[in-house]
Design a protein around this motif. Structure first.
Motif, PDB file in Angstrom:
ATOM      1  N   GLY A 293       5.049  10.401  -2.537  1.00 26.54           N
ATOM      2  CA  GLY A 293       6.400  10.415  -3.090  1.00 26.54           C
ATOM      3  C   GLY A 293       6.999   9.029  -3.201  1.00 26.54           C
ATOM      4  O   GLY A 293       8.203   8.876  -3.410  1.00 26.54           O
ATOM      5  N   LEU A 294       6.142   7.997  -3.089  1.00 30.19           N
ATOM      6  CA  LEU A 294       6.607   6.617  -3.173  1.00 30.19           C
ATOM      7  C   LEU A 294       6.274   6.054  -4.549  1.00 30.19           C
ATOM      8  O   LEU A 294       5.321   6.506  -5.198  1.00 30.19           O
ATOM      9  CB  LEU A 294       5.922   5.768  -2.091  1.00 30.19           C
ATOM     10  CG  LEU A 294       6.159   6.224  -0.647  1.00 30.19           C
ATOM     11  CD1 LEU A 294       5.278   5.442   0.320  1.00 30.19           C
ATOM     12  CD2 LEU A 294       7.626   6.046  -0.271  1.00 30.19           C
ATOM     13  N   PRO A 295       7.031   5.060  -5.012  1.00 35.77           N
ATOM     14  CA  PRO A 295       6.745   4.496  -6.338  1.00 35.77           C
ATOM     15  C   PRO A 295       5.405   3.774  -6.349  1.00 35.77           C
ATOM     16  O   PRO A 295       5.080   3.042  -5.411  1.00 35.77           O
ATOM     17  CB  PRO A 295       7.918   3.531  -6.567  1.00 35.77           C
ATOM     18  CG  PRO A 295       8.453   3.238  -5.210  1.00 35.77           C
ATOM     19  CD  PRO A 295       8.218   4.461  -4.385  1.00 35.77           C
ATOM     20  N   ASP A 296       4.655   3.972  -7.419  1.00 36.59           N
ATOM     21  CA  ASP A 296       3.365   3.291  -7.557  1.00 36.59           C
ATOM     22  C   ASP A 296       3.393   2.260  -8.681  1.00 36.59           C
ATOM     23  O   ASP A 296       2.353   1.759  -9.093  1.00 36.59           O
ATOM     24  CB  ASP A 296       2.255   4.302  -7.818  1.00 36.59           C
ATOM     25  CG  ASP A 296       2.403   4.993  -9.173  1.00 36.59           C
ATOM     26  OD1 ASP A 296       3.513   4.922  -9.769  1.00 36.59           O
ATOM     27  OD2 ASP A 296       1.416   5.578  -9.649  1.00 36.59           O
ATOM     28  N   ASP A 297       4.598   1.966  -9.170  1.00 40.13           N
ATOM     29  CA  ASP A 297       4.718   1.038 -10.286  1.00 40.13           C
ATOM     30  C   ASP A 297       5.519  -0.208  -9.916  1.00 40.13           C
ATOM     31  O   ASP A 297       6.071  -0.882 -10.784  1.00 40.13           O
ATOM     32  CB  ASP A 297       5.365   1.736 -11.492  1.00 40.13           C
ATOM     33  CG  ASP A 297       6.737   2.305 -11.164  1.00 40.13           C
ATOM     34  OD1 ASP A 297       7.131   2.283  -9.973  1.00 40.13           O
ATOM     35  OD2 ASP A 297       7.422   2.771 -12.092  1.00 40.13           O
ATOM     36  N   SER A 298       5.605  -0.497  -8.627  1.00 39.19           N
ATOM     37  CA  SER A 298       6.309  -1.694  -8.175  1.00 39.19           C
ATOM     38  C   SER A 298       5.570  -2.284  -6.980  1.00 39.19           C
ATOM     39  O   SER A 298       5.115  -1.553  -6.103  1.00 39.19           O
ATOM     40  CB  SER A 298       7.753  -1.343  -7.765  1.00 39.19           C
ATOM     41  OG  SER A 298       8.418  -2.467  -7.226  1.00 39.19           O
ATOM     42  N   ARG A 299       5.429  -3.591  -6.981  1.00 38.24           N
ATOM     43  CA  ARG A 299       4.750  -4.303  -5.888  1.00 38.24           C
ATOM     44  C   ARG A 299       3.395  -3.668  -5.577  1.00 38.24           C
ATOM     45  O   ARG A 299       3.025  -3.469  -4.415  1.00 38.24           O
ATOM     46  CB  ARG A 299       5.629  -4.333  -4.627  1.00 38.24           C
ATOM     47  CG  ARG A 299       7.003  -4.948  -4.840  1.00 38.24           C
ATOM     48  CD  ARG A 299       6.914  -6.414  -5.243  1.00 38.24           C
ATOM     49  NE  ARG A 299       6.474  -7.233  -4.141  1.00 38.24           N
ATOM     50  CZ  ARG A 299       7.286  -7.934  -3.359  1.00 38.24           C
ATOM     51  NH1 ARG A 299       8.585  -7.892  -3.565  1.00 38.24           N
ATOM     52  NH2 ARG A 299       6.810  -8.677  -2.392  1.00 38.24           N
TER      53      ARG A 299
END
Length: 414
Positions: free
Chosen positions: A80-86
């Motif tokens: 559920g965490l963003p995979d498109d940043s850092r």
């Protein structure tokens, strides 16, 4: 004369690293403490306390090179965490969820400690996630703002670091390093010996001096005598063992091998007519890209930040080991990303290496990219900006085609 075999120093470094990782993993799985440290954390404290550490960015490069990046990002998204940043910073967190037979080198043992600087809006959140895993605790250091740096900071930073970074910033980080030392001592029973730390800092300085000599050789060499894809591991593997006798010897070995190849007249590409600089993190999932423009364009990548920052970024001398260590790390991010400190440095390096064009990979966490590009263009060096994470293949598709177009349209034959 063209020499095809890889640099012995690169092969030796990668071999050493694999053996070191196997030993360290075995010890950690047997109960020894292991730390996961960001590149901007004061590693020398861990070495002085005899706590092995794996550098987050190095482990990310291995994950990418072993083609485990997409699966690791998918694991991050499944949380559920963003995979498109850092993406570069978060890859190890995702890889930790992969089955051991799918993770590089059998996977990273669960670290006891996760240590990073609060860089940007996201790094500390990633490391807080590590601290929520069973058996791992997180320690975060402050990220302070840059102060205006004097011109030509690279000539004075080794000794006059107060003038470059500001005494208050250094004092704050020094105090936090002391706090980190106590935090680690409470959990391991290992106390800090300042004489041991001073010896580690001295070895790290010797290593940086060798890197400076190597950088000077490569800046002057025409044509390029060694491939940048070999220089990177030959510099960076020892960098993560900074403060050891082995790392000093590895840096000296690279220097001597580069010097010997220059003396022998070696050339990566004998018809070299365009010299290129790559700004940004390495494209680990496609290292062949760095040699993909030689035959058609006679273009050779001669520069990456890894040797250059190893030459200019780490050397610090001072009587107080803790404050000297703080001076090494307090502005490391500034040197790479915060103008005018960063922009003036990249322009200096481009001119010293005689580059004809720059490929500038701009990630979402690298502020000041436009000013870096502008500083290079003002010096007459054309720049191609590519926006995307080096760790996410979704963001770097078409890189080769865009570089080819850039060479045709903007980089004349020198």
């Amino acid at each position: 004369m063209t020499r095809s075999p890889r640099l012995d120093s690169a092969v030796a470094a990668t071999t050493y690293q694999k053996e070191w990782f196997a030993r360290t993993s075995a010890a950690a799985r047997a109960g020894a403490p292991l730390a996961l440290a960001n590149a901007d954390a004061p590693h020398e404290i861990l070495r002085a306390l005899d706590i092995p550490y794996v550098v987050n960015q190095w482990w990310s490069s291995i994950i990418s090179a072993k083609r485990a990046g997409p699966a690791s990002l998918a694991a991050v998204a499944a949380l559920g965490l963003p995979d498109d940043s850092r993406q570069y910073d978060v890859l190890p967190l995702g890889a930790q969820l992969l089955p051991s037979d799918e993770a590089p080198w059998g996977g990273l043992p669960e670290p006891r400690f996760a240590i990073a600087e609060r860089g940007g809006d996201v790094t500390h959140k990633i490391f807080e996630q590590w601290g929520r895993r069973p058996g791992t605790e997180t320690f975060l250091l402050s990220r302070t703002g840059a102060v205006p740096a004097p011109e030509g900071w690279w000539d004075i930073v080794a000794d006059e670091w107060d003038a470059v970074f500001g005494a208050e910033r250094i004092d704050l980080l020094r105090d936090e390093i002391v706090e980190l030392t106590h935090w680690l001592a409470e959990r391991t029973g290992r106390g800090l010996d300042l004489a041991v730390l001073a010896g580690i800092l001295d070895l790290a300085n010797q290593q940086a001096e060798w890197n400076r000599r190597t950088r000077a050789l490569l800046a002057q060499a025409r044509p390029l005598p060694v491939p940048v894809t070999d220089v990177i591991p030959a510099v960076m593997v020892p960098q993560w063992h900074r403060g050891t006798a082995w790392a000093v010897q590895a840096a000296e070995r690279l220097h001597d091998e580069v010097a010997a190849r220059i003396d022998a007249g070696d050339a990566v590409h004998p018809r070299e007519r365009r010299r290129l600089m790559w700004i940004g993190r390495g494209l680990w999932s496609d290292l062949d890209m760095y040699r993909a423009f030689q035959d058609e364009f006679d273009a050779v990548f001669v520069w990456s930040m890894y040797l250059a920052i190893a030459a200019d970024g780490y050397l610090r001398r001072g009587p107080d080991p803790l404050r000297t260590l703080a001076a090494r790390f307090v502005g490391l991010t500034d040197l790479l990303y915060v103008p005018p400190m960063s922009s003036s440095w990249y322009a200096k390096e481009a001119l010293a290496h005689g580059v004809d064009g720059v490929v500038h990979l701009v990630a979402d966490d690298t502020p000041g990219s436009a000013l870096i590009t502008a500083a290079l263009e003002e010096q007459g060096v054309p720049v191609l900006e590519l926006r995307g994470s080096n760790a996410d293949p979704r963001a770097t598709g078409g890189v080769r085609e865009r570089i080819a177009s850039f060479l045709r349209e903007r980089v004349p034959v020198s």
